[in-house]
Design a protein around this motif. Structure first.
Motif, PDB file in Angstrom:
ATOM      1  N   LYS A  24       0.849  -1.204   0.000  1.00  0.00           N
ATOM      2  CA  LYS A  24       0.000   0.000   0.000  1.00  0.00           C
ATOM      3  C   LYS A  24       0.880   1.249   0.000  1.00  0.00           C
ATOM      4  CE  LYS A  24      -4.136  -1.635   2.414  1.00  0.00           C
ATOM      5  NZ  LYS A  24      -4.928  -1.602   3.650  1.00  0.00           N
ATOM      6  N   VAL A  25       1.882   1.244   0.881  1.00  0.00           N
ATOM      7  CA  VAL A  25       2.747   2.424   0.981  1.00  0.00           C
ATOM      8  C   VAL A  25       3.523   2.620  -0.316  1.00  0.00           C
ATOM      9  CG1 VAL A  25       4.592   3.549   2.262  1.00  0.00           C
ATOM     10  CG2 VAL A  25       2.898   2.195   3.483  1.00  0.00           C
ATOM     11  N   ALA A  26       4.021   1.524  -0.899  1.00  0.00           N
ATOM     12  CA  ALA A  26       4.762   1.621  -2.161  1.00  0.00           C
ATOM     13  C   ALA A  26       3.890   2.210  -3.261  1.00  0.00           C
ATOM     14  CB  ALA A  26       5.288   0.252  -2.579  1.00  0.00           C
ATOM     15  N   LEU A  27       2.646   1.753  -3.355  1.00  0.00           N
ATOM     16  CA  LEU A  27       1.728   2.290  -4.373  1.00  0.00           C
ATOM     17  C   LEU A  27       1.462   3.769  -4.102  1.00  0.00           C
ATOM     18  CD1 LEU A  27      -0.739  -0.747  -4.583  1.00  0.00           C
ATOM     19  CD2 LEU A  27       0.790   0.022  -6.405  1.00  0.00           C
ATOM     20  N   GLY A 170       9.569  -0.880   8.281  1.00  0.00           N
ATOM     21  CA  GLY A 170       8.542   0.047   8.759  1.00  0.00           C
ATOM     22  C   GLY A 170       7.180  -0.605   8.897  1.00  0.00           C
ATOM     23  N   SER A 171       6.892  -1.560   8.002  1.00  0.00           N
ATOM     24  CA  SER A 171       5.598  -2.238   8.036  1.00  0.00           C
ATOM     25  C   SER A 171       5.424  -3.065   9.307  1.00  0.00           C
ATOM     26  CB  SER A 171       5.454  -3.130   6.808  1.00  0.00           C
ATOM     27  OG  SER A 171       6.475  -4.114   6.806  1.00  0.00           O
ATOM     28  N   CYS A 204       6.384   6.618  10.510  1.00  0.00           N
ATOM     29  CA  CYS A 204       4.936   6.585  10.771  1.00  0.00           C
ATOM     30  C   CYS A 204       4.256   7.914  10.490  1.00  0.00           C
ATOM     31  CB  CYS A 204       4.665   6.129  12.200  1.00  0.00           C
ATOM     32  SG  CYS A 204       5.172   4.425  12.471  1.00  0.00           S
ATOM     33  N   GLU A 205       5.053   8.995  10.515  1.00  0.00           N
ATOM     34  CA  GLU A 205       4.458  10.320  10.271  1.00  0.00           C
ATOM     35  C   GLU A 205       4.483  10.723   8.803  1.00  0.00           C
ATOM     36  OE1 GLU A 205       6.568  12.862  12.928  1.00  0.00           O
ATOM     37  OE2 GLU A 205       5.681  11.845  14.662  1.00  0.00           O
ATOM     38  N   ALA A 206       5.220   9.963   7.996  1.00  0.00           N
ATOM     39  CA  ALA A 206       5.367  10.359   6.589  1.00  0.00           C
ATOM     40  C   ALA A 206       4.034  10.244   5.860  1.00  0.00           C
ATOM     41  CB  ALA A 206       6.428   9.482   5.922  1.00  0.00           C
ATOM     42  N   ILE A 209       2.361   7.045   4.483  1.00  0.00           N
ATOM     43  CA  ILE A 209       2.094   5.996   5.470  1.00  0.00           C
ATOM     44  C   ILE A 209       0.947   6.339   6.398  1.00  0.00           C
ATOM     45  CG2 ILE A 209       3.053   4.847   7.528  1.00  0.00           C
ATOM     46  CD1 ILE A 209       5.589   5.805   5.190  1.00  0.00           C
ATOM     47  N   LYS A 210       0.901   7.591   6.836  1.00  0.00           N
ATOM     48  CA  LYS A 210       0.038   7.859   7.995  1.00  0.00           C
ATOM     49  C   LYS A 210      -1.427   7.535   7.778  1.00  0.00           C
ATOM     50  CE  LYS A 210      -0.362  12.830   7.523  1.00  0.00           C
ATOM     51  NZ  LYS A 210       0.616  13.791   7.030  1.00  0.00           N
ATOM     52  N   ASP A 211      -1.910   7.617   6.528  1.00  0.00           N
ATOM     53  CA  ASP A 211      -3.330   7.298   6.312  1.00  0.00           C
ATOM     54  C   ASP A 211      -3.609   5.812   6.208  1.00  0.00           C
ATOM     55  OD1 ASP A 211      -3.705  10.192   4.168  1.00  0.00           O
ATOM     56  OD2 ASP A 211      -3.994   9.944   6.339  1.00  0.00           O
TER      57      ASP A 211
END
Lengths: 249, 249
Positions: A24-27, A170-171, A204-206, A209-211
């Motif tokens: 998800k984060v990569a996309l 991070g995941s 986690c704040e980036a 990622i955060k959403d």
């Protein structure tokens, strides 16, 4: 923000899975629009999942124009190669040695850190849990050293932007927090691993990622659901294995 | 074409299939290298311990003094670094690359552990391990049909990543066949892979470095003997513990 001409991108996943989170984060990093198909794990697997990943029957599966790509780290490399452009940041570095280093540590995260963490969360033996907690801490210690040894600066393993290893480790941050609550300790303690603690906060704040980062309390609740499901499954298995008492004639 | 003045060394053993993959890949790319032999499991050189402090395993590729570890990562590094030499190890299309990486990971995660365990088990347990290996090979037979695009190899007309990863086990398969009385590459069950194995072993870059089966048999018997000795020592220790009233169970 590109998706490509007529691209259809779907992600078969599950909200609590750290492996799905990586994708998800990569996309998100690449600005790719995708449809999220949520599996009802651990209670069932959709026919789409079974058809798309017949070998492992696991999430995540990326469906790109109907073609399935499985295994989270392999999906990350695919995403990086397909959506490589001046606009979107690279997930893997360009230098072959740096790429090998990122891949090495990502494999280590899965084989050492995730495996120990999962084992510690599942095991009923206090002794085994202690050993697996220790193993997880050793693994995180190695990541602290790896962060320290980077020659390039920046908040992330990937430098100024989130990269392959940031996604891999991070995941797991959410589940490390769950494990921390279960064991009464902080796995990302700034006294033990200062750089890693700072990195985890930055990650986690980036924005990408955060959403999509799952809420830790929800993960704690989900863990209880998983434990109950596992206990029910082993009780059912034990009952099935017990032979019926023969009646005396 | 090698870049002038480069120093390439490979730390390995003559019997390790993981080392063999790298030897073949360097051969395919016409990269000359110095082979530094380890005498595992008896001793590990300081160079190995310094070059791979995390896993302390072979193979390790040393390129101008920098260490690259983990065979699959080394193969990708070789492909990227010597991209202009010989045929590519990974295909160019991102989807095909993902499929190749998928099967490479599958071989190492699902096929290799039970395969190795054929050496350390006996009787029914060994039969079960053979069964797991056969099941994995049947899965790969299907995979081959989808990857080979009409060519003799997983990589198509030329050897690719999956050929290297599975091919490096072919010599050991003959050893296992002898020790466990099996025929892993049974042409009746897996005709495509049986033919593929023969074609693989005939490729000049492979033929030059294939280990002698007789030597592998010796190594295999050595592993079996050590396993039996360890099992005997463990069971006599537990017998002693049970018999000794001063030891609590």
């Amino acid at each position: 923000m590109e998706t490509g001409r007529g691209d259809e991108v779907k992600l078969i996943g599950m909200w609590a899975s750290p492996f799905v989170l990586r994708v998800k984060v990569a996309l998100n990093l690449k600005g790719v629009h995708y449809e999220s198909l949520e599996e009802d794990l651990p209670f069932g697997k959709s026919q789409l999942l079974l058809d798309s990943n017949p070998v492992h029957k696991k999430v995540p599966v990326l469906l790109h124009n109907g073609k399935p790509i499985c295994e989270s780290l392999i999906i990350l490399e695919y995403i990086d190669e397909v959506w490589a452009s001046a606009g979107a940041p690279a997930i893997l570095p360009s230098d072959p040695y740096d790429r090998a280093t990122a891949r090495f540590w990502a494999a280590y995260v899965d084989e050492k850190i995730f495996a120990s963490m999962k084992g510690a969360l599942i095991t009923e033996s206090d002794e085994k849990r202690k050993a697996l907690v220790e193993s997880t801490l050793v693994g995180l210690g190695s990541m602290e050293e790896a962060l320290d040894r980077r020659s390039k600066g920046g908040k992330f393993f990937g430098g100024e932007s989130i990269g392959f290893l940031d996604l891999a480790l991070g995941s797991l941050v959410g589940w490390l927090r769950v494990m921390g609550k279960a064991c009464g300790m902080n796995f990302l303690d700034p006294d033990r691993t200062p750089r890693l603690a700072g990195w985890a906060e930055s990650f986690c704040e980036a924005d990408p990622i955060k959403d999509v980062l799952p809420d830790t309390d929800k993960l704690v609740e989900f863990r209880k659901t998983l434990q109950a499901a596992m206990e029910a499954a082993s009780a059912a298995a034990a009952a099935a294995a017990t032979p019926a008492t023969p009646s005396t004639s | 074409m090698e870049k002038g003045g480069e120093v390439i060394k490979l730390i390995g053993t003559h019997s390790s299939p993981f080392v063999l993959r790298v030897k073949i890949a360097l051969n395919l790319k016409n990269v000359p290298f110095e082979f530094l032999i380890e005498y595992l499991p008896y001793k590990k050189t300081q160079l190995l311990l310094d070059s791979n402090p995390v896993h302390k395993k072979v193979p390790v590729l040393l390129h101008d003094g920098r260490a690259i570890c983990e065979s699959l990562i080394i193969l990708e590094y070789i492909d990227e670094t010597w991209a202009s030499c010989g045929a590519p190890i990974l295909p160019s299309d991102p989807y095909d690359r993902a499929i190749a990486r998928f099967w490479a990971a599958y071989i190492d995660e699902k096929l290799f552990p039970p395969f190795r365990a054929i050496l350390t088990t006996e009787g029914e347990e060994q039969k079960a391990k053979v069964g797991e290996v056969v099941a994995a090979l049947e899965m790969l037979e299907e995979g081959f049909g989808k990857c080979n695009k009409g060519g003799k190899f997983f990589g198509g007309q030329t050897i690719g990543l999956v050929d290297l990863v599975l091919g490096s086990l072919v010599s050991w398969m003959s050893v296992m066949d002898g020790l466990a009385e099996t025929q892993l590459l049974d042409p009746n069950k897996i005709p495509m892979l049986a033919a593929w194995a023969e074609d693989f072993c005939e490729v000049p870059a492979v033929k030059e470095v294939l280990p002698e089966i007789a030597k592998l048999v010796e190594v295999g018997k050595g592993i079996q003997a050590r396993e039996r000795a360890a099992a005997a020592a463990a069971s006599s220790a537990s017998v002693t513990a049970i018999g000794d009233p001063t030891v609590s169970s």
